[in-house]
Design a protein around this motif. Structure first.
Motif, PDB file in Angstrom:
ATOM      1  N   GLY A   1      -8.257 -21.921   4.311  1.00 41.46           N
ATOM      2  CA  GLY A   1      -8.350 -20.789   4.564  1.00 41.46           C
ATOM      3  C   GLY A   1      -6.726 -20.003   4.640  1.00 41.46           C
ATOM      4  O   GLY A   1      -6.646 -18.374   4.172  1.00 41.46           O
ATOM      5  N   ARG A   2      -6.560 -20.890   4.993  1.00 36.52           N
ATOM      6  CA  ARG A   2      -5.229 -20.348   5.271  1.00 36.52           C
ATOM      7  C   ARG A   2      -4.282 -20.265   4.354  1.00 36.52           C
ATOM      8  O   ARG A   2      -3.058 -18.448   4.762  1.00 36.52           O
ATOM      9  N   ARG A   3      -4.619 -20.794   2.892  1.00 36.63           N
ATOM     10  CA  ARG A   3      -2.904 -19.840   1.833  1.00 36.63           C
ATOM     11  C   ARG A   3      -3.985 -18.356   1.397  1.00 36.63           C
ATOM     12  O   ARG A   3      -3.072 -17.810   0.900  1.00 36.63           O
ATOM     13  N   PHE A   4      -4.670 -18.392   1.353  1.00 38.97           N
ATOM     14  CA  PHE A   4      -5.808 -17.292   0.816  1.00 38.97           C
ATOM     15  C   PHE A   4      -5.290 -16.537   2.049  1.00 38.97           C
ATOM     16  O   PHE A   4      -4.700 -15.404   1.357  1.00 38.97           O
ATOM     17  N   VAL A   5      -5.019 -16.498   3.346  1.00 32.53           N
ATOM     18  CA  VAL A   5      -4.464 -15.670   4.290  1.00 32.53           C
ATOM     19  C   VAL A   5      -3.111 -15.265   3.737  1.00 32.53           C
ATOM     20  O   VAL A   5      -2.875 -14.071   3.750  1.00 32.53           O
ATOM     21  N   ALA A   6      -2.454 -16.079   3.876  1.00 30.74           N
ATOM     22  CA  ALA A   6      -1.273 -15.952   3.462  1.00 30.74           C
ATOM     23  C   ALA A   6      -1.105 -15.630   2.903  1.00 30.74           C
ATOM     24  O   ALA A   6       0.180 -14.290   2.292  1.00 30.74           O
ATOM     25  N   ASN A   7      -1.632 -15.328   1.153  1.00 32.10           N
ATOM     26  CA  ASN A   7      -1.530 -14.672  -0.213  1.00 32.10           C
ATOM     27  C   ASN A   7      -1.775 -13.460  -0.241  1.00 32.10           C
ATOM     28  O   ASN A   7      -1.494 -12.020  -0.080  1.00 32.10           O
ATOM     29  N   ALA A   8      -2.981 -13.056   0.778  1.00 34.66           N
ATOM     30  CA  ALA A   8      -3.553 -12.377   0.796  1.00 34.66           C
ATOM     31  C   ALA A   8      -2.718 -10.546   1.479  1.00 34.66           C
ATOM     32  O   ALA A   8      -2.717  -9.632   1.329  1.00 34.66           O
ATOM     33  N   THR A   9      -2.097 -11.605   2.810  1.00 41.53           N
ATOM     34  CA  THR A   9      -1.517 -10.742   3.460  1.00 41.53           C
ATOM     35  C   THR A   9       0.206 -10.331   2.381  1.00 41.53           C
ATOM     36  O   THR A   9       0.316  -9.371   3.137  1.00 41.53           O
ATOM     37  N   LEU A  10       0.163 -10.933   1.678  1.00 46.68           N
ATOM     38  CA  LEU A  10       1.873 -10.879   1.094  1.00 46.68           C
ATOM     39  C   LEU A  10       1.190  -9.594  -0.062  1.00 46.68           C
ATOM     40  O   LEU A  10       1.942  -9.072  -0.524  1.00 46.68           O
ATOM     41  N   LEU A  11       0.092  -9.568  -0.025  1.00 50.97           N
ATOM     42  CA  LEU A  11      -0.567  -8.486  -1.183  1.00 50.97           C
ATOM     43  C   LEU A  11      -0.616  -7.661  -0.611  1.00 50.97           C
ATOM     44  O   LEU A  11      -0.644  -6.615  -1.452  1.00 50.97           O
ATOM     45  N   VAL A  12      -1.156  -7.322   0.249  1.00 44.91           N
ATOM     46  CA  VAL A  12      -1.785  -6.132   1.125  1.00 44.91           C
ATOM     47  C   VAL A  12      -0.306  -5.421   1.828  1.00 44.91           C
ATOM     48  O   VAL A  12       0.085  -4.056   1.722  1.00 44.91           O
ATOM     49  N   ARG A  13       0.521  -6.110   1.823  1.00 45.69           N
ATOM     50  CA  ARG A  13       1.966  -5.908   1.884  1.00 45.69           C
ATOM     51  C   ARG A  13       1.960  -4.035   1.204  1.00 45.69           C
ATOM     52  O   ARG A  13       3.713  -3.761   1.505  1.00 45.69           O
ATOM     53  N   MET A  14       2.259  -4.189   0.071  1.00 42.24           N
ATOM     54  CA  MET A  14       2.421  -3.864  -1.412  1.00 42.24           C
ATOM     55  C   MET A  14       1.975  -2.212  -1.196  1.00 42.24           C
ATOM     56  O   MET A  14       1.958  -1.529  -1.720  1.00 42.24           O
ATOM     57  N   VAL A  15       0.683  -2.173  -0.457  1.00 42.46           N
ATOM     58  CA  VAL A  15       0.279  -1.305  -0.329  1.00 42.46           C
ATOM     59  C   VAL A  15       0.846   0.003  -0.614  1.00 42.46           C
ATOM     60  O   VAL A  15       0.838   0.580   0.673  1.00 42.46           O
ATOM     61  N   PRO A  16       1.039   1.146  -1.046  1.00 42.22           N
ATOM     62  CA  PRO A  16       0.948   2.289  -0.888  1.00 42.22           C
ATOM     63  C   PRO A  16       0.282   3.558  -0.142  1.00 42.22           C
ATOM     64  O   PRO A  16      -0.416   3.439  -0.015  1.00 42.22           O
ATOM     65  N   PRO A  17       1.376   3.503   1.227  1.00 41.70           N
ATOM     66  CA  PRO A  17       0.962   4.952   1.788  1.00 41.70           C
ATOM     67  C   PRO A  17      -0.071   5.926   0.989  1.00 41.70           C
ATOM     68  O   PRO A  17      -0.847   6.176   2.036  1.00 41.70           O
TER      69      PRO A  17
END
Lengths: 277, 306
Positions: free
Chosen positions: A104-120
Motif C-alpha cells: 500500500g506504499r504507492r497508494f499512500v503516496a498517491n492519495a497524499t498527493l491528491l488530498v493535497r489539492m482539496v480546496p479549503p
C-alpha cells in the motif's frame, strides 16, 4: 561558457531586476508607511512616500485598546503546535514512504498527493458541521487539527524528497550495527534532515499563521487569530486605514523574518514540486 | 542532479517485513483521513440535504438530488464558474507570459541575485488577508493611491471596487502582483538547472538567441512550465481569501470565485446543503486537474522523467 557581457547589458539586467523589486516592495511599503501616519495624512489622499512625521498612535491603539495580545497568543499557539505536529507526523510518514517497503506504499503516496489539492472552501461546511454536532465551539484544538491536516500532504511530499537525497548506505551501516528502525530514524536520519524540516516548517507555519477562512468560521470571541482580528477592522464604522495597516504590519513580521533569514530554503520549497535535481 | 533510476526501496532488511512501516504512516494517515477525506465525503453526504444554519441537522430534509438539479440551472453558480475561468485565464496567461519572459531575460547568474530573489518571494509570504487589505487601500476610490496617480495621466478617479469590470480588473491585478514572482522563480530555477553543454552545443550549431529560447530552452523546461500552469490553475479554484477582503465577491457576483461562492452560499445565504453540492462540483474540477499533475510530475513515482 556564456558570452562576455558588455557593461550596458549588465546594467540593463540590473535595471530590470530593480524595477521588479520595486514593484514587489511598493505595496508592502505602502502598508508599513501608512501604519505610521495619522488620519489627517491618510485622508489627505495625496500619497506621501517617505517624508512625513511618523506617529505611533495606530500601534498604540491596537496594542492597548484592541485585543491584539489575545489574537497574537492564539495565532502563536495554533501556528506553532500545528507546525510541530505536521513535522513530526509528516516526517515519520515521509520516512516510511521513502525508505521502507510495505503493502500500500504507492497508494499512500498517491492519495497524499491528491488530498493535497482539496480546496479549503470545501472543508468549510463539513468543518462547521463537525463543530456544531460535536459542540466543539470555538476551540483552538479544532483549528490546530485542520491546519495539521491541510499541511501534512505538502510536508510529506517535501520531506520525502529530502529523505531521498540521503544515501541509503548510511542507514544500512547503522542497521548492520544493530540499530532499530526508530534509532535509525532519530539518530542517523534526523540530524541530516534539518534543512528539510526547516523548509517544511516554514511553509507549514506560514499557512497556519496566515489562514483566514477556517479561522473565521471556527473561532469565537476569545479564540480569534490575527488575520480574523485584522479583518474585523473593516466591518465596523467604515475602514480605519491607519489601524488596519498597523495590524497588517504586525501580522507580516514573522513571515518577513523567515523570508530574510531563510530565503534559500523557501525557494527550494517553492521549486521542490517542479524542478528536480 | 541525482540520477534516480530506481528510488523504490533500498533492500529488504531484517525487520522490513514487520508492521513497523504502518506505525510510521498511520498517525499522519489518520489525521489526513479525518481532516481532509472525511470532510470531502461529508460534503458529498450533506449535498443531499436541505440544511439551514441554526437548525439541527437531525431536522434537515433529505432532498435527494434536488440540490444538484438546482445547481444545473442556477445562474449564480454559472456566473461564478464563468468568473473563475475568466479570472484563471487572464491571471495565468499574464503571469506566465511576464514570469517566463523575465526569467529568460534575467536568468544569467549575477552578483546580488540572491537579494533580488529574497525580495521577489515577499509577495508570496504576505498573508492573503493583508494582501487584500493593502490593495483595498490602494484601489480605494477616495484615499487610494491608484486614483491619485492615474490623475496625472488624465484619468478620472474611478470607483474601482464598486464597478463590476473594474473590480474584476482589481482582483486580476492583485493576483498578478502576488504570483508572477512565483512563476519567475521556478522558471529561473529550471533554466539554471539546464545542462550547459546542451546550450553550448546549440550555439556552436549556429542557433541564435530566439532559436535557443524556442527550440532549446523552453522545450527542455516544458514539464516545469506545465506543472507551474497546473498548480496555478488549481490555486485559482482554491483562491478566496484575497477577494473576500478586497471585494467580498461583489459588486453583485462580479469577483466571486467558486470557492468564495461556496462560502457565501453556506454562511451568507445559510444554505449548507446547497453549498455542499457546489463543493462537490469544485472537488470534481480540482480532482481532474490534480490527476493532471500526478501524471506530469509525481515526485514519488519510481522513474524520474527529466
Amino acid at each position: 561558457m556564456q558570452r562576455i557581457d558588455s557593461p550596458s547589458r549588465v546594467w540593463s539586467h540590473y535595471a530590470g531586476l530593480v524595477i521588479l523589486a520595486i514593484i514587489c516592495l511598493t505595496p508592502i511599503w505602502v502598508m508599513i508607511s501608512t501604519s505610521f501616519k495619522n488620519e489627517v495624512l491618510i485622508f489627505d489622499a495625496k500619497p506621501v512616500w517617505f517624508f512625513f512625521f511618523p506617529t505611533m498612535e495606530n500601534y498604540d491603539y491596537i496594542l492597548t485598546r484592541g485585543k491584539f495580545d489575545r489574537y497574537f497568543i492564539n495565532s502563536v499557539i495554533v501556528a506553532t503546535i500545528s507546525t510541530f505536529l505536521t513535522l513530526f507526523l509528516g516526517g515519520l510518514c515521509a520516512y516510511a514512504l521513502a525508505r521502507l517497503e510495505f503493502k500500500g506504499r504507492r497508494f499512500v503516496a498517491n492519495a497524499t498527493l491528491l488530498v493535497r489539492m482539496v480546496p479549503p472552501a470545501v472543508l468549510a461546511v463539513p468543518a462547521f458541521a463537525m463543530v456544531v454536532t460535536l459542540s466543539l465551539n470555538a476551540d483552538l484544538a479544532v483549528l490546530i487539527f485542520f491546519y495539521t491536516a491541510l499541511n501534512l500532504p505538502f510536508a510529506i511530499w517535501l520531506l520525502f524528497g529530502f529523505y531521498k537525497q540521503i544515501p541509503v548506505e548510511l542507514e544500512e551501516a547503522a542497521v548492520v550495527d544493530g540499530a532499530s528502525p526508530l534509532q535509525v530514524f532519530f539518530k542517523v536520519l534526523f540530524p541530516m534532515m534539518k534543512s528539510g524540516y526547516a523548509v517544511a516548517g516554514i511553509f507549514t507555519f506560514r499557512i497556519a499563521w496566515n489562514e483566514f477562512i477556517l479561522a473565521l468560521l471556527l473561532t469565537g470571541r476569545k479564540t480569534r487569530t490575527l488575520p480574523v482580528g485584522a479583518a474585523g477592522f473593516i466591518t465596523d464604522t467604515g475602514v480605519e486605514w491607519g489601524r488596519i495597516m498597523a495590524m497588517g504590519t504586525l501580522i507580516v513580521i514573522p513571515p518577513l523574518l523567515f523570508t530574510f533569514f531563510a530565503a534559500r530554503q523557501i525557494i527550494s520549497g517553492l521549486t521542490a514540486g517542479s524542478v528536480k535535481g | 542532479m541525482a540520477e534516480e533510476t530506481d528510488i523504490a526501496v533500498p533492500k529488504p532488511r531484517p525487520g522490513g517485513r514487520t508492521l513497523t512501516p504502518y506505525f510510521f504512516v498511520l498517525p499522519a494517515a489518520i489525521v489526513m483521513i479525518a481532516g481532509l477525506m472525511y470532510p470531502v465525503a461529508d460534503a458529498f453526504y450533506l449535498s443531499f440535504f436541505d440544511w439551514k444554519i441554526g437548525t439541527k441537522f437531525a431536522k434537515a430534509d433529505n432532498v435527494g438530488f434536488d440540490n444538484y438539479i438546482r445547481l444545473l440551472s442556477d445562474p449564480d453558480v454559472r456566473e461564478s464558474i464563468w468568473v473563475t475561468f475568466r479570472f484563471g485565464f487572464w491571471t495565468i496567461l499574464i503571469e506566465m507570459v511576464i514570469g517566463v519572459s523575465l526569467a529568460l531575460l534575467l536568468e544569467k547568474p549575477i552578483r546580488g541575485a540572491s537579494i533580488f530573489r529574497t525580495i521577489f518571494i515577499l509577495p508570496l509570504m504576505v498573508s492573503p488577508v493583508v494582501v487584500g487589505l493593502i490593495w483595498r487601500y490602494l484601489f480605494d476610490a477616495r484615499v487610494g493611491w491608484i486614483n491619485y496617480y492615474l490623475g496625472f495621466i488624465g484619468i478620472e478617479p474611478q470607483v474601482w471596487l464598486g464597478d463590476a469590470e473594474l473590480a474584476f480588473f482589481a482582483i486580476v491585478f492583485t493576483d498578478i502582483w502576488q504570483w508572477t514572482p512565483f512563476i519567475f522563480i521556478i522558471v529561473i530555477a529550471g533554466l539554471q538547472a539546464l545542462p550547459s553543454e546542451v546550450l553550448e552545443a546549440s550555439r556552436i550549431d549556429g542557433a541564435n538567441w530566439w532559436q535557443q529560447i524556442f527550440l532549446v530552452k523552453l522545450p527542455m523546461i516544458r514539464s516545469i512550465l506545465l506543472i507551474a500552469l497546473l498548480m496555478r490553475l488549481i490555486d485559482v479554484f482554491r483562491a478566496m481569501e484575497v477577494m473576500y477582503i478586497l471585494t467580498g465577491g461583489g459588486p453583485g457576483r462580479a469577483t466571486e470565485l467558486l470557492s468564495l461562492h461556496i462560502y457565501n452560499r453556506a454562511f451568507d445565504a445559510q444554505l449548507l446543503g446547497y453549498a455542499s453540492a457546489i463543493s462537490v462540483l469544485l472537488i470534481l474540477i480540482v480532482f481532474i486537474l490534480s490527476l493532471g499533475i500526478l501524471v506530469v510530475g509525481n515526485p514519488m513515482k519510481d522513474k524520474s522523467d527529466i
